[in-house]
Design a protein around this motif. Structure first.
Motif, PDB file in Angstrom:
ATOM      1  N   LEU A  37     -28.236 -30.523 -15.871  1.00 23.87           N
ATOM      2  CA  LEU A  37     -27.608 -31.680 -15.231  1.00 23.87           C
ATOM      3  C   LEU A  37     -27.138 -31.358 -13.816  1.00 23.87           C
ATOM      4  O   LEU A  37     -27.037 -32.250 -12.974  1.00 23.87           O
ATOM      5  N   MET A  38     -26.892 -30.089 -13.543  1.00 23.62           N
ATOM      6  CA  MET A  38     -26.436 -29.669 -12.219  1.00 23.62           C
ATOM      7  C   MET A  38     -27.539 -29.792 -11.171  1.00 23.62           C
ATOM      8  O   MET A  38     -27.271 -29.682  -9.978  1.00 23.62           O
ATOM      9  N   GLU A  39     -28.750 -30.031 -11.619  1.00 25.02           N
ATOM     10  CA  GLU A  39     -29.876 -30.184 -10.703  1.00 25.02           C
ATOM     11  C   GLU A  39     -30.158 -31.655 -10.369  1.00 25.02           C
ATOM     12  O   GLU A  39     -31.030 -31.955  -9.562  1.00 25.02           O
ATOM     13  N   LEU A  40     -29.404 -32.569 -10.980  1.00 30.47           N
ATOM     14  CA  LEU A  40     -29.600 -33.988 -10.714  1.00 30.47           C
ATOM     15  C   LEU A  40     -29.127 -34.346  -9.305  1.00 30.47           C
ATOM     16  O   LEU A  40     -28.241 -33.685  -8.749  1.00 30.47           O
ATOM     17  N   GLU A  41     -29.699 -35.408  -8.760  1.00 29.24           N
ATOM     18  CA  GLU A  41     -29.245 -35.908  -7.477  1.00 29.24           C
ATOM     19  C   GLU A  41     -27.779 -36.346  -7.604  1.00 29.24           C
ATOM     20  O   GLU A  41     -27.390 -36.940  -8.611  1.00 29.24           O
ATOM     21  N   HIS A  42     -26.971 -36.017  -6.628  1.00 21.19           N
ATOM     22  CA  HIS A  42     -25.533 -36.329  -6.575  1.00 21.19           C
ATOM     23  C   HIS A  42     -24.721 -35.527  -7.588  1.00 21.19           C
ATOM     24  O   HIS A  42     -23.618 -35.940  -7.966  1.00 21.19           O
ATOM     25  N   ALA A  43     -25.235 -34.382  -8.020  1.00 20.61           N
ATOM     26  CA  ALA A  43     -24.524 -33.552  -9.007  1.00 20.61           C
ATOM     27  C   ALA A  43     -23.197 -33.020  -8.470  1.00 20.61           C
ATOM     28  O   ALA A  43     -22.370 -32.542  -9.256  1.00 20.61           O
ATOM     29  N   GLU A  44     -22.970 -33.150  -7.180  1.00 21.36           N
ATOM     30  CA  GLU A  44     -21.666 -32.742  -6.637  1.00 21.36           C
ATOM     31  C   GLU A  44     -20.544 -33.639  -7.184  1.00 21.36           C
ATOM     32  O   GLU A  44     -19.366 -33.294  -7.081  1.00 21.36           O
ATOM     33  N   ASN A  45     -20.905 -34.755  -7.781  1.00 13.20           N
ATOM     34  CA  ASN A  45     -19.937 -35.668  -8.392  1.00 13.20           C
ATOM     35  C   ASN A  45     -19.909 -35.551  -9.915  1.00 13.20           C
ATOM     36  O   ASN A  45     -19.434 -36.446 -10.604  1.00 13.20           O
ATOM     37  N   LEU A  46     -20.432 -34.442 -10.421  1.00 12.90           N
ATOM     38  CA  LEU A  46     -20.508 -34.202 -11.861  1.00 12.90           C
ATOM     39  C   LEU A  46     -19.509 -33.122 -12.255  1.00 12.90           C
ATOM     40  O   LEU A  46     -19.448 -32.067 -11.620  1.00 12.90           O
ATOM     41  N   TYR A  47     -18.753 -33.395 -13.296  1.00 11.50           N
ATOM     42  CA  TYR A  47     -17.735 -32.459 -13.769  1.00 11.50           C
ATOM     43  C   TYR A  47     -17.935 -32.228 -15.266  1.00 11.50           C
ATOM     44  O   TYR A  47     -18.097 -33.176 -16.027  1.00 11.50           O
ATOM     45  N   VAL A  48     -17.920 -30.971 -15.658  1.00  8.95           N
ATOM     46  CA  VAL A  48     -18.117 -30.604 -17.059  1.00  8.95           C
ATOM     47  C   VAL A  48     -16.766 -30.195 -17.633  1.00  8.95           C
ATOM     48  O   VAL A  48     -16.057 -29.370 -17.056  1.00  8.95           O
ATOM     49  N   CYS A  49     -16.411 -30.792 -18.755  1.00  9.98           N
ATOM     50  CA  CYS A  49     -15.125 -30.530 -19.395  1.00  9.98           C
ATOM     51  C   CYS A  49     -15.350 -30.107 -20.843  1.00  9.98           C
ATOM     52  O   CYS A  49     -16.164 -30.707 -21.537  1.00  9.98           O
ATOM     53  N   GLU A  50     -14.604 -29.107 -21.266  1.00 12.33           N
ATOM     54  CA  GLU A  50     -14.657 -28.715 -22.667  1.00 12.33           C
ATOM     55  C   GLU A  50     -13.832 -29.707 -23.468  1.00 12.33           C
ATOM     56  O   GLU A  50     -12.716 -30.061 -23.079  1.00 12.33           O
ATOM     57  N   LEU A  51     -14.394 -30.183 -24.565  1.00 15.17           N
ATOM     58  CA  LEU A  51     -13.717 -31.204 -25.362  1.00 15.17           C
ATOM     59  C   LEU A  51     -14.133 -31.111 -26.815  1.00 15.17           C
ATOM     60  O   LEU A  51     -15.319 -31.069 -27.130  1.00 15.17           O
ATOM     61  N   ASP A  52     -13.150 -31.096 -27.682  1.00 14.82           N
ATOM     62  CA  ASP A  52     -13.372 -31.292 -29.113  1.00 14.82           C
ATOM     63  C   ASP A  52     -12.862 -32.695 -29.410  1.00 14.82           C
ATOM     64  O   ASP A  52     -11.651 -32.929 -29.471  1.00 14.82           O
ATOM     65  N   SER A  53     -13.776 -33.655 -29.531  1.00 14.64           N
ATOM     66  CA  SER A  53     -13.387 -35.060 -29.655  1.00 14.64           C
ATOM     67  C   SER A  53     -12.672 -35.382 -30.964  1.00 14.64           C
ATOM     68  O   SER A  53     -12.152 -36.483 -31.132  1.00 14.64           O
ATOM     69  N   SER A  54     -12.605 -34.426 -31.891  1.00 13.35           N
ATOM     70  CA  SER A  54     -11.852 -34.658 -33.122  1.00 13.35           C
ATOM     71  C   SER A  54     -10.359 -34.407 -32.926  1.00 13.35           C
ATOM     72  O   SER A  54      -9.555 -34.726 -33.799  1.00 13.35           O
ATOM     73  N   ILE A  55      -9.991 -33.849 -31.762  1.00 12.39           N
ATOM     74  CA  ILE A  55      -8.579 -33.593 -31.454  1.00 12.39           C
ATOM     75  C   ILE A  55      -8.085 -34.712 -30.533  1.00 12.39           C
ATOM     76  O   ILE A  55      -8.519 -34.818 -29.388  1.00 12.39           O
ATOM     77  N   LYS A  56      -7.211 -35.541 -31.062  1.00 17.21           N
ATOM     78  CA  LYS A  56      -6.767 -36.752 -30.370  1.00 17.21           C
ATOM     79  C   LYS A  56      -6.181 -36.464 -28.988  1.00 17.21           C
ATOM     80  O   LYS A  56      -6.466 -37.176 -28.028  1.00 17.21           O
ATOM     81  N   SER A  57      -5.389 -35.416 -28.844  1.00 14.07           N
ATOM     82  CA  SER A  57      -4.770 -35.114 -27.551  1.00 14.07           C
ATOM     83  C   SER A  57      -5.821 -34.721 -26.512  1.00 14.07           C
ATOM     84  O   SER A  57      -5.698 -35.082 -25.334  1.00 14.07           O
ATOM     85  N   GLU A  58      -6.861 -33.994 -26.916  1.00 14.67           N
ATOM     86  CA  GLU A  58      -7.938 -33.637 -25.995  1.00 14.67           C
ATOM     87  C   GLU A  58      -8.720 -34.871 -25.570  1.00 14.67           C
ATOM     88  O   GLU A  58      -9.073 -35.030 -24.401  1.00 14.67           O
ATOM     89  N   LEU A  59      -8.981 -35.745 -26.506  1.00 21.06           N
ATOM     90  CA  LEU A  59      -9.700 -36.980 -26.226  1.00 21.06           C
ATOM     91  C   LEU A  59      -8.907 -37.864 -25.266  1.00 21.06           C
ATOM     92  O   LEU A  59      -9.451 -38.416 -24.305  1.00 21.06           O
ATOM     93  N   LYS A  60      -7.620 -37.964 -25.502  1.00 17.96           N
ATOM     94  CA  LYS A  60      -6.750 -38.758 -24.636  1.00 17.96           C
ATOM     95  C   LYS A  60      -6.731 -38.186 -23.219  1.00 17.96           C
ATOM     96  O   LYS A  60      -6.805 -38.928 -22.232  1.00 17.96           O
ATOM     97  N   ASN A  61      -6.651 -36.883 -23.099  1.00 19.61           N
ATOM     98  CA  ASN A  61      -6.636 -36.230 -21.786  1.00 19.61           C
ATOM     99  C   ASN A  61      -7.963 -36.429 -21.058  1.00 19.61           C
ATOM    100  O   ASN A  61      -7.991 -36.681 -19.852  1.00 19.61           O
ATOM    101  N   PHE A  62      -9.070 -36.335 -21.770  1.00 16.24           N
ATOM    102  CA  PHE A  62     -10.397 -36.499 -21.165  1.00 16.24           C
ATOM    103  C   PHE A  62     -10.583 -37.916 -20.625  1.00 16.24           C
ATOM    104  O   PHE A  62     -11.172 -38.112 -19.565  1.00 16.24           O
ATOM    105  N   THR A  63     -10.086 -38.903 -21.327  1.00 19.34           N
ATOM    106  CA  THR A  63     -10.344 -40.300 -20.970  1.00 19.34           C
ATOM    107  C   THR A  63      -9.278 -40.926 -20.070  1.00 19.34           C
ATOM    108  O   THR A  63      -9.486 -42.032 -19.563  1.00 19.34           O
ATOM    109  N   LYS A  64      -8.172 -40.251 -19.832  1.00 15.55           N
ATOM    110  CA  LYS A  64      -7.022 -40.879 -19.169  1.00 15.55           C
ATOM    111  C   LYS A  64      -7.323 -41.441 -17.786  1.00 15.55           C
ATOM    112  O   LYS A  64      -6.757 -42.455 -17.394  1.00 15.55           O
TER     113      LYS A  64
END
Length: 84
Positions: free
Chosen positions: A44-71
């Motif tokens: 994905l880092m090779e896609l056009e405009h990848a300078e606007n791409l951010y990778v985040c570690e997330l376990d979506s089964s953990i509510k607090s992590e999900l809330k932080n990712f989507t805030k």
């Protein structure tokens, strides 16, 4: 700039979705279970405009992590590869 969060967006299936938003001038946050496994998202880092791409570690089964990712997201997409 608007922000889209794509949960499960690090897979090969999701290249088109990520690219679509990058090309529409969104900042794109994608989630991965293990950020150390760069082979899961390096393509994905090779896609056009990848300078606007951010990778985040997330376990979506953990509510607090999900809330932080989507805030700060204007749009949230959940891609479940088991249903594709």
């Amino acid at each position: 700039m608007k922000i889209v969060g794509i949960i499960g967006g690090s897979g090969y299936i999701d290249d088109n979705v990520v690219s679509l938003f990058l090309n529409q001038n969104f900042d794109v946050k994608i989630s991965t279970l293990d950020i150390k496994k760069k082979e899961n998202y390096h393509h994905l880092m090779e896609l056009e405009h990848a300078e606007n791409l951010y990778v985040c570690e997330l376990d979506s089964s953990i509510k607090s992590e999900l809330k932080n990712f989507t805030k700060d997201c204007d749009v949230v997409i959940f891609i479940d590869p088991t249903n594709i």
